[in-house]
Design a protein around this motif. Structure first.
Motif, PDB file in Angstrom:
ATOM      1  N   LEU A   1     -54.555  60.214 -13.910  1.00 11.18           N
ATOM      2  CA  LEU A   1     -54.670  58.761 -13.837  1.00 11.18           C
ATOM      3  C   LEU A   1     -55.048  58.178 -15.194  1.00 11.18           C
ATOM      4  O   LEU A   1     -54.509  57.148 -15.615  1.00 11.18           O
ATOM      5  N   LEU A   2     -55.949  58.847 -15.894  1.00 11.55           N
ATOM      6  CA  LEU A   2     -56.326  58.382 -17.229  1.00 11.55           C
ATOM      7  C   LEU A   2     -55.141  58.447 -18.192  1.00 11.55           C
ATOM      8  O   LEU A   2     -55.002  57.602 -19.079  1.00 11.55           O
ATOM      9  N   ALA A   3     -54.297  59.460 -18.019  1.00 12.67           N
ATOM     10  CA  ALA A   3     -53.122  59.586 -18.890  1.00 12.67           C
ATOM     11  C   ALA A   3     -52.053  58.549 -18.575  1.00 12.67           C
ATOM     12  O   ALA A   3     -51.200  58.264 -19.421  1.00 12.67           O
ATOM     13  N   ASN A   4     -52.089  57.979 -17.362  1.00  9.47           N
ATOM     14  CA  ASN A   4     -51.063  57.009 -16.953  1.00  9.47           C
ATOM     15  C   ASN A   4     -51.703  55.787 -16.313  1.00  9.47           C
ATOM     16  O   ASN A   4     -51.204  55.266 -15.318  1.00  9.47           O
ATOM     17  N   PHE A   5     -52.802  55.310 -16.879  1.00 12.78           N
ATOM     18  CA  PHE A   5     -53.535  54.203 -16.253  1.00 12.78           C
ATOM     19  C   PHE A   5     -52.676  52.936 -16.268  1.00 12.78           C
ATOM     20  O   PHE A   5     -52.068  52.589 -17.288  1.00 12.78           O
TER      21      PHE A   5
ATOM     22  N   LEU B   1     -52.426  49.834 -16.944  1.00 14.63           N
ATOM     23  CA  LEU B   1     -52.828  48.641 -17.681  1.00 14.63           C
ATOM     24  C   LEU B   1     -51.918  48.469 -18.894  1.00 14.63           C
ATOM     25  O   LEU B   1     -51.529  49.460 -19.527  1.00 14.63           O
ATOM     26  N   PRO B   2     -51.560  47.236 -19.252  1.00 16.49           N
ATOM     27  CA  PRO B   2     -50.728  47.011 -20.440  1.00 16.49           C
ATOM     28  C   PRO B   2     -51.425  47.521 -21.702  1.00 16.49           C
ATOM     29  O   PRO B   2     -52.645  47.388 -21.854  1.00 16.49           O
ATOM     30  N   ASN B   3     -50.637  48.124 -22.587  1.00 17.12           N
ATOM     31  CA  ASN B   3     -51.127  48.602 -23.884  1.00 17.12           C
ATOM     32  C   ASN B   3     -52.169  49.709 -23.769  1.00 17.12           C
ATOM     33  O   ASN B   3     -52.870  50.001 -24.744  1.00 17.12           O
ATOM     34  N   TRP B   4     -52.303  50.315 -22.599  1.00 15.95           N
ATOM     35  CA  TRP B   4     -53.276  51.388 -22.428  1.00 15.95           C
ATOM     36  C   TRP B   4     -52.957  52.566 -23.351  1.00 15.95           C
ATOM     37  O   TRP B   4     -53.851  53.117 -24.007  1.00 15.95           O
ATOM     38  N   ASP B   5     -51.685  52.931 -23.435  1.00 12.23           N
ATOM     39  CA  ASP B   5     -51.278  54.072 -24.261  1.00 12.23           C
ATOM     40  C   ASP B   5     -51.580  53.800 -25.735  1.00 12.23           C
ATOM     41  O   ASP B   5     -52.089  54.675 -26.444  1.00 12.23           O
ATOM     42  N   THR B   6     -51.274  52.588 -26.199  1.00 13.56           N
ATOM     43  CA  THR B   6     -51.525  52.238 -27.601  1.00 13.56           C
ATOM     44  C   THR B   6     -53.005  52.286 -27.922  1.00 13.56           C
ATOM     45  O   THR B   6     -53.432  52.822 -28.954  1.00 13.56           O
TER      46      THR B   6
ATOM     47  N   LEU C   1     -54.942  51.729  -7.892  1.00  6.02           N
ATOM     48  CA  LEU C   1     -54.819  53.034  -8.532  1.00  6.02           C
ATOM     49  C   LEU C   1     -53.572  53.798  -8.091  1.00  6.02           C
ATOM     50  O   LEU C   1     -53.019  54.581  -8.872  1.00  6.02           O
ATOM     51  N   VAL C   2     -53.114  53.603  -6.838  1.00  2.00           N
ATOM     52  CA  VAL C   2     -51.953  54.368  -6.366  1.00  2.00           C
ATOM     53  C   VAL C   2     -50.642  53.596  -6.433  1.00  2.00           C
ATOM     54  O   VAL C   2     -49.569  54.199  -6.449  1.00  2.00           O
ATOM     55  N   SER C   3     -50.705  52.233  -6.482  1.00  2.00           N
ATOM     56  CA  SER C   3     -49.463  51.444  -6.497  1.00  2.00           C
ATOM     57  C   SER C   3     -49.537  50.232  -7.419  1.00  2.00           C
ATOM     58  O   SER C   3     -48.749  49.290  -7.257  1.00  2.00           O
ATOM     59  N   GLY C   4     -50.470  50.221  -8.358  1.00  3.79           N
ATOM     60  CA  GLY C   4     -50.553  49.103  -9.299  1.00  3.79           C
ATOM     61  C   GLY C   4     -51.100  47.829  -8.659  1.00  3.79           C
ATOM     62  O   GLY C   4     -51.577  47.837  -7.521  1.00  3.79           O
ATOM     63  N   TRP C   5     -50.999  46.723  -9.412  1.00  7.11           N
ATOM     64  CA  TRP C   5     -51.559  45.473  -8.898  1.00  7.11           C
ATOM     65  C   TRP C   5     -50.843  45.000  -7.639  1.00  7.11           C
ATOM     66  O   TRP C   5     -51.433  44.347  -6.770  1.00  7.11           O
ATOM     67  N   GLN C   6     -49.556  45.361  -7.513  1.00  7.33           N
ATOM     68  CA  GLN C   6     -48.825  44.980  -6.297  1.00  7.33           C
ATOM     69  C   GLN C   6     -49.434  45.642  -5.063  1.00  7.33           C
ATOM     70  O   GLN C   6     -49.513  45.037  -3.991  1.00  7.33           O
ATOM     71  N   GLY C   7     -49.872  46.912  -5.214  1.00  6.43           N
ATOM     72  CA  GLY C   7     -50.512  47.600  -4.101  1.00  6.43           C
ATOM     73  C   GLY C   7     -51.822  46.945  -3.709  1.00  6.43           C
ATOM     74  O   GLY C   7     -52.145  46.838  -2.522  1.00  6.43           O
ATOM     75  N   ALA C   8     -52.589  46.489  -4.719  1.00  7.94           N
ATOM     76  CA  ALA C   8     -53.852  45.806  -4.432  1.00  7.94           C
ATOM     77  C   ALA C   8     -53.604  44.494  -3.694  1.00  7.94           C
ATOM     78  O   ALA C   8     -54.319  44.153  -2.743  1.00  7.94           O
TER      79      ALA C   8
END
Length: 451
Positions: A47-51, A53-58, A394-401
């Protein structure tokens, strides 16, 4: 109505007892629990590797370097890619304990049996080449989700054979005074040989067919059809109808139905997790996460919606106090106070929304994901106590929430008229109790000197 309820109880209670006490289903359930902590830990890293959130990887690359995501995925791969190995040992260990034999030896024999039936080759295509080579190796394909069903079958069969041979007394007897560890080792020698020999014969016979190995046979003729059946809206609805009927009679429906249905859901979840980890398209709508995060909020019946209605709208002291006590546990998926305190058990009035709300949640969530409005669950293993909204994110993004929030509110609307009927009934009972108390004569208030 009483006759009908009595008939249902007579039919369902023995059925639940048979399923709940079945050694093989209990072994599968408990065996998976062995790998659950590691899968949750691996999911945290994934989850941390693919969190989402925008720009998380950067942002993380600036802190930890460009290869941070690859390194973060290593613990996830170390747990997910060998989950069948963990399941085999866990299931055999649990079954061995139930039959009161050396459980560790049962787990080891099951693992060896599984390896005997697994091909030791992997197809490999070098970079910039079209040639395909068969490399001798331990194929991770069969150590992960693809080998799960054969792993379960082998664990059960090998352990049962081990128990059968031990009970027949076909063992090497050691003289008194020999250390217990040595006694157990020699006692398991003949049973181990027989089990391994049988697995060798099975593997040899299958190798003579066009399939070549038992892994491909099970995957094609058993695992794939079962997963296809389990990954349907109809199967999910039927399972949940039975689940809530069991709860209505005070039987833990989640354990009874889950003993049969959860292995299929877990395999579907692992498929999604593997696709998510590899960056491929996620294949399955129905999964364990779909069940836990979108069918129910606050436990069976999606009773967190009911609790909030009780807190906001109900006026009877009985319901208000119960709702206050149940709110925090309900947020974390614990709803026994509501099941037995309201009660829901043997309460025909609440049975309707209790079964209806999860069913509607399943149908709406299924089509929301099928139509692409909400991403399919990514297979991340979250603790079942994760609160809604957070779990959906956490399992389906903001749409899931957002979907969870809408379903939660819809559940409140469905529960409202039913709980208000109960609330009005309890209010009348409380008023009548107060009136009866005020009408009682208290002789302590009399002054007999004035008579």
């Amino acid at each position: 109505m009483q006759k009908f309820l009595g008939w249902l109880e007579r039919v369902l209670t023995p059925m639940a007892k048979v399923i709940g006490e079945n050694k093989y289903l209990v072994a599968i359930r408990d065996g998976f629990l062995l790998s659950t902590p590691l899968l949750i830990v691996g999911s945290v890293f994934l989850l941390l590797a693919n969190f989402p959130l925008p720009n998380w990887d950067t942002w993380m690359s600036n802190i930890l370097g460009d290869n941070w995501a690859i390194m973060m995925s290593v613990p996830a791969s170390a747990s997910f890619d060998v989950m069948t190995i963990l399941a085999v040992v866990g299931i055999a260990y649990s079954l061995g304990r139930q039959f009161k034999v050396d459980a560790m030896q049962a787990g080891i024999i099951a693992l060896v049996s599984f390896f005997i039936l697994t091909p030791y080759t992997t197809l490999f295509t070098p970079e910039n080449s079209t040639a395909v080579y068969e490399v001798t190796s331990l194929p991770l394909k069969w150590m992960g989700s693809s080998g799960l069903f054969l792993g379960m079958i082998v664990a059960l069969i090998s352990t049962r054979l081990f128990v059968f041979i031990l009970n027949k007394g076909w063992t090497i007897k050691m003289p008194e005074g020999v250390p217990p560890t040595v006694v157990k080792s020699f006692e398991a020698l003949i049973p181990s040989f027989v089990v391994v020999f049988i697995m060798f014969i099975i593997n040899w016979l299958v190798s003579l067919t066009s399939f070549g190995n038992l892994q491909d046979v099970i995957f094609q003729f058993l695992q794939t059809p079962l997963l296809s059946l389990g990954n349907t809206l109809g199967a999910m609805i039927i399972a949940y109808i039975f689940l809530h009927f069991f709860w209505f009679f005070g039987i833990n429906g989640s354990s009874v139905v889950g003993a049969v249905f959860n292995p299929v859901l877990r395999a579907l979840s692992v498929e999604n997790l593997q696709a998510f980890k590899d960056g491929h398209e996620i294949p399955n709508i129905i999964t364990g996460q779909f069940q836990d995060m979108f069918a129910t909020f606050g436990g069976a019946g999606s009773t967190l919606s009911l609790i909030l209605v009780m807190v906001i709208f109900c006026k009877s002291q009985r319901i208000k106090k119960l709702s206050q006590l149940s709110l925090v546990p309900g947020i974390f998926g614990i709803n026994e106070p509501i099941i037995f305190g309201l009660p829901i058990v043997l309460n025909p009035l609440i049975l309707i929304p209790f079964a209806l709300v999860p069913t509607i949640n399943i149908i709406i969530s299924y089509f929301a994901m099928d139509w692409g409005l909400v991403p399919l669950t990514n297979g991340i293993q979250l603790p079942w106590t994760t609160p809604p909204i957070i779990s959906g994110f956490l399992v389906s993004g903001w749409q899931g929430a957002v979907l969870q929030a809408l379903l939660f509110v819809l559940g409140m609307f469905i529960y409202y008229p039913f709980i208000k009927v109960m609330d009005d009934q309890y209010l009348r009972e409380e008023r009548e109790a107060v009136e009866e108390e005020s009408e009682e004569i208290d002789f302590d208030d009399f002054d007999f000197d004035d008579i």
